[in-house]
Design a protein around this motif. Structure first.
Motif, PDB file in Angstrom:
ATOM      1  N   LEU A 258       0.838  -1.200   0.000  1.00 40.43           N
ATOM      2  CA  LEU A 258       0.000   0.000   0.000  1.00 40.43           C
ATOM      3  C   LEU A 258       0.871   1.248   0.000  1.00 40.43           C
ATOM      4  N   GLY A 259       0.573   2.186  -0.905  1.00 44.31           N
ATOM      5  CA  GLY A 259       1.320   3.430  -0.981  1.00 44.31           C
ATOM      6  C   GLY A 259       0.468   4.583  -1.454  1.00 44.31           C
ATOM      7  N   VAL A 260       0.897   5.810  -1.189  1.00 46.55           N
ATOM      8  CA  VAL A 260       0.212   7.033  -1.601  1.00 46.55           C
ATOM      9  C   VAL A 260       1.237   7.948  -2.257  1.00 46.55           C
ATOM     10  N   HIS A 261       0.837   8.573  -3.367  1.00 47.84           N
ATOM     11  CA  HIS A 261       1.721   9.495  -4.062  1.00 47.84           C
ATOM     12  C   HIS A 261       0.920  10.701  -4.550  1.00 47.84           C
ATOM     13  N   SER A 262       1.522  11.886  -4.458  1.00 49.24           N
ATOM     14  CA  SER A 262       0.881  13.093  -4.987  1.00 49.24           C
ATOM     15  C   SER A 262       1.951  14.056  -5.471  1.00 49.24           C
ATOM     16  N   ASP A 263       1.873  14.438  -6.744  1.00 50.53           N
ATOM     17  CA  ASP A 263       2.746  15.482  -7.271  1.00 50.53           C
ATOM     18  C   ASP A 263       2.288  16.868  -6.823  1.00 50.53           C
ATOM     19  N   ASP A 264       0.971  17.007  -6.569  1.00 46.04           N
ATOM     20  CA  ASP A 264       0.432  18.307  -6.166  1.00 46.04           C
ATOM     21  C   ASP A 264       0.748  18.620  -4.707  1.00 46.04           C
ATOM     22  N   PHE A 265       0.616  17.619  -3.849  1.00 49.82           N
ATOM     23  CA  PHE A 265       0.902  17.781  -2.430  1.00 49.82           C
ATOM     24  C   PHE A 265       1.867  16.681  -1.992  1.00 49.82           C
ATOM     25  N   PRO A 266       3.139  16.794  -2.368  1.00 50.04           N
ATOM     26  CA  PRO A 266       4.116  15.782  -1.958  1.00 50.04           C
ATOM     27  C   PRO A 266       4.307  15.792  -0.448  1.00 50.04           C
ATOM     28  N   SER A 267       4.861  14.712   0.066  1.00 56.01           N
ATOM     29  CA  SER A 267       5.034  14.608   1.513  1.00 56.01           C
ATOM     30  C   SER A 267       6.051  15.619   2.043  1.00 56.01           C
ATOM     31  N   SER A 268       6.858  16.190   1.170  1.00 55.81           N
ATOM     32  CA  SER A 268       7.812  17.212   1.578  1.00 55.81           C
ATOM     33  C   SER A 268       7.736  18.385   0.611  1.00 55.81           C
ATOM     34  N   GLY A 269       7.267  19.541   1.104  1.00 56.55           N
ATOM     35  CA  GLY A 269       7.155  20.729   0.260  1.00 56.55           C
ATOM     36  C   GLY A 269       5.937  20.672  -0.640  1.00 56.55           C
ATOM     37  N   SER A 270       5.490  21.833  -1.140  1.00 53.93           N
ATOM     38  CA  SER A 270       4.328  21.880  -2.022  1.00 53.93           C
ATOM     39  C   SER A 270       4.270  23.221  -2.726  1.00 53.93           C
ATOM     40  N   SER A 271       3.902  23.188  -3.995  1.00 53.36           N
ATOM     41  CA  SER A 271       3.675  24.420  -4.747  1.00 53.36           C
ATOM     42  C   SER A 271       2.186  24.660  -4.956  1.00 53.36           C
ATOM     43  N   THR A 272       1.360  23.740  -4.440  1.00 53.62           N
ATOM     44  CA  THR A 272      -0.093  23.883  -4.516  1.00 53.62           C
ATOM     45  C   THR A 272      -0.579  24.444  -3.184  1.00 53.62           C
ATOM     46  N   TYR A 273      -1.520  25.402  -3.245  1.00 49.40           N
ATOM     47  CA  TYR A 273      -1.959  26.089  -2.045  1.00 49.40           C
ATOM     48  C   TYR A 273      -3.163  25.414  -1.398  1.00 49.40           C
ATOM     49  N   ALA A 274      -3.350  25.715  -0.125  1.00 48.23           N
ATOM     50  CA  ALA A 274      -4.591  25.342   0.547  1.00 48.23           C
ATOM     51  C   ALA A 274      -5.765  25.954  -0.213  1.00 48.23           C
ATOM     52  N   GLY A 275      -6.839  25.190  -0.313  1.00 49.43           N
ATOM     53  CA  GLY A 275      -7.993  25.646  -1.070  1.00 49.43           C
ATOM     54  C   GLY A 275      -7.940  25.282  -2.535  1.00 49.43           C
ATOM     55  N   GLN A 276      -6.839  24.667  -2.972  1.00 54.97           N
ATOM     56  CA  GLN A 276      -6.721  24.223  -4.357  1.00 54.97           C
ATOM     57  C   GLN A 276      -6.757  22.698  -4.410  1.00 54.97           C
ATOM     58  N   PRO A 277      -7.350  22.138  -5.476  1.00 52.21           N
ATOM     59  CA  PRO A 277      -7.446  20.678  -5.547  1.00 52.21           C
ATOM     60  C   PRO A 277      -6.112  20.039  -5.886  1.00 52.21           C
ATOM     61  N   GLY A 278      -5.903  18.841  -5.422  1.00 56.31           N
ATOM     62  CA  GLY A 278      -4.712  18.071  -5.731  1.00 56.31           C
ATOM     63  C   GLY A 278      -5.066  16.608  -5.952  1.00 56.31           C
ATOM     64  N   VAL A 279      -4.300  15.929  -6.792  1.00 56.08           N
ATOM     65  CA  VAL A 279      -4.543  14.526  -7.111  1.00 56.08           C
ATOM     66  C   VAL A 279      -3.660  13.653  -6.222  1.00 56.08           C
ATOM     67  N   PHE A 280      -4.277  12.636  -5.623  1.00 57.56           N
ATOM     68  CA  PHE A 280      -3.584  11.663  -4.799  1.00 57.56           C
ATOM     69  C   PHE A 280      -3.814  10.284  -5.402  1.00 57.56           C
TER      70      PHE A 280
END
Length: 540
Positions: free
Chosen positions: A151-173
């Motif tokens: 089992l694993g989770v990955h997100s380019d929008d909200f990576p586990s370290s750092g993020s260029s996507t803001y709160a209130g914006q959608p992200g793909v997981f």
């Protein structure tokens, strides 16, 4: 590594490993005889969220996950005893035993430590004093005691370290796992909440079915800035769960947050708020192509703590709280209601209802169109108990164009309720008493700040529009509202076809306000303006 799991069942979806050939009976299958009825496995197998006994010659059986004392084979018979026979996928007999019927004709047996795998087949034959009877149908199941792995989770929008996507914006997981036994059935997930496993893979919010590659992607919007925790768990078709996997990420504050009247979940798009059949409140994005909600507010978080059904919910504008997301007003419109109006100040961090709502009292004072104090008429209400219609009209305060103004019908007249959070005063707009029998719809302001009102005549379904233009000094001209029959006819929406009719503003971003409706069959329909209906599907 395989490990034993406590007995449990799970709704399961069909999987390719359950090919019909794996479950071929070792002998020709006989029609059910009169001596055997109701063969089933206990505690049972599940398939596609429904119990299945796996006794159909053409159906696909489910899976069991029990080890000791093993699955119980059960039937009823009119004979004093019955013989159970069980074969593995290779046709080898692994059980041949006779059980005595109890006083009401029930017979059962069990077998422990069956090897994992598909293809088990079994039959029950009545045993009479004169000899064996006709066997019942051949029943089938598979055994899987090993939970999914990897089992694993990955997100380019909200990576586990750092993020260029803001709160209130959608992200793909994206979730991923594998299962070599019964196959991967679903992922359950929750963002910033408690993961529920009580419903297994039953379809609903927080459940996603993987593709053939064992992955599934969901789009989530972390509302508030800061650290967020996504919990994910995988299930196989036998009901074996993995341990919950936490995925922690940080969503930074958006220095230029989107603003849109009608927006509840702080993504810059107006939202439609509707209750589902269970009394939960669904937040459905105005630009969505289905009724899948962005957020589900539990029924227990309504002001009355039981259900959002039967309540009037309005929103369009905000009264502060740290985010440009609509303040929500809720009232019980049923006869004999207590006259209260509840206010949820939206801080952009759903789910709505985490905080206790406050009471927004009906103003006991009146102001004129210039917002100067004036004497209230004798029939002025001081509660919302007698209100017949209520909409969030759009701000009429030139100093606060994104603020709150409610419009209601009392004693057949239109009234403005200015900033209910501060009891900003009431203004009577009409004196003719002609507004009984009309549904009010507030499309919100246009790009130039002009307001409008739409009404549906309840007896005919006629939809009319009334212009409320903004004047040079910032006030508004309400003269078109004097007589509801004088509005411009813009459509027909009979109550029988569309019991619910409303507007959250510009849903599709084309610069004009749009209608939405709910049909008697609970389908959500959106319109471009007031035409071109689009059925988004049934509301759960």
């Amino acid at each position: 590594m395989s490990r034993a799991v406590p007995p449990r069942l799970l709704a399961a979806c069909a999987t390719t490993v359950l090919a019909a050939g794996l479950f071929a009976a070792p002998a020709a299958q006989a029609d059910p005889g009169p001596g055997i009825t109701g063969p089933t496995v206990r505690p049972g197998t599940y398939l596609a969220d429904a119990r299945t006994d796996g006794c159909s010659a053409t159906g696909t059986p489910g899976w069991v996950t029990v080890s000791y004392p093993g699955p119980a084979l059960f039937a009823t018979t009119d004979a004093p005893a019955a013989r159970f026979e069980l074969w593995d996928a290779n046709g080898a007999k692994v059980l041949d035993t006779t059980a005595t019927a109890n006083p009401i004709g029930e017979v059962q047996t069990s077998i422990a430590d069956l090897a994992e795998g598909a293809g088990y087949s079994w039959q029950v034959r009545p045993e009479y004093p004169s000899g064996p009877g006709t066997p019942g149908v051949t029943c089938r199941f598979g055994v899987d005691r090993t939970p999914p792995t990897g089992l694993g989770v990955h997100s380019d929008d909200f990576p586990s370290s750092g993020s260029s996507t803001y709160a209130g914006q959608p992200g793909v997981f994206t979730f991923a796992a594998t299962d070599a036994g019964s196959g991967l059935a679903c992922f359950r997930y929750v963002l910033d909440g408690t993961l529920s496993t009580t419903s297994g893979c039953t379809p609903g919010p927080g459940v996603v079915v993987p593709g053939a590659d064992g992955t599934a992607s969901v789009t989530l919007t972390p509302a508030g800035w800061g650290t967020h925790n996504l919990q994910v768990q995988a299930f196989d078709h036998a009901g074996n769960p993995t341990q919950p996997l936490p995925y922690t990420f940080y969503a930074p504050w958006n220095p230029n947050p989107p603003k849109a009247l009608g927006d509840v979940d702080n993504d810059g798009v107006p939202d439609i708020l509707l209750p589902d059949s269970q009394g939960n409140l669904l937040v459905i994005g105005g630009a969505a192509g289905s009724t899948a909600p962005t957020t589900v507010v539990p029924a227990a978080r309504s002001p009355w703590g039981g259900s959002w059904n039967g309540l009037q919910i309005v929103h369009k504008g905000w009264s502060g709280g740290g985010a440009p997301a609509d303040t929500i007003y809720v009232r019980n419109a049923a006869p004999g209601n207590n006259g209260y109006l509840y206010q949820y100040v939206n801080q952009g961090a759903l789910p709505l209802g985490v905080r206790t709502p406050s009471l927004a009292g009906h103003s006991k004072s009146c102001v004129d169109l210039a917002m100067e104090p004036t004497t209230c008429p004798a029939d002025h209400s001081t509660t919302y108990k007698a209100v017949q219609q209520l909409v969030a009209f759009g701000s009429v305060d030139a100093q606060n164009p994104e603020g709150i103004t409610l419009l209601d019908v009392e004693q057949g007249n239109l009234w403005l309720q200015h900033d209910p959070s501060r009891s900003g005063g009431s203004t009577r707009l009409t004196t003719t008493g002609l507004w009984d029998g009309y549904d009010l719809i507030a499309p919100g302001p246009d790009a130039n700040g002009n307001l409008a009102l739409w009404s549906r005549e309840q007896s005919t379904g006629t939809l009319r529009a009334y212009a409320v233009p903004k004047l040079g000094e910032g006030s508004y001209d309400y003269s078109a509202l004097a007589d509801p029959a004088n509005g411009a006819v813009i459509g027909s929406f009979p109550v029988a076809d569309y019991p619910t009719l409303g507007s959250s503003g510009d849903l599709d971003g084309d610069g004009r306000a749009d209608l939405y409706a709910v049909t008697p069959g609970r389908h959500l329909v959106t319109f471009k303006g007031v035409g071109t209906p689009k059925d988004l599907g049934a509301i759960a």
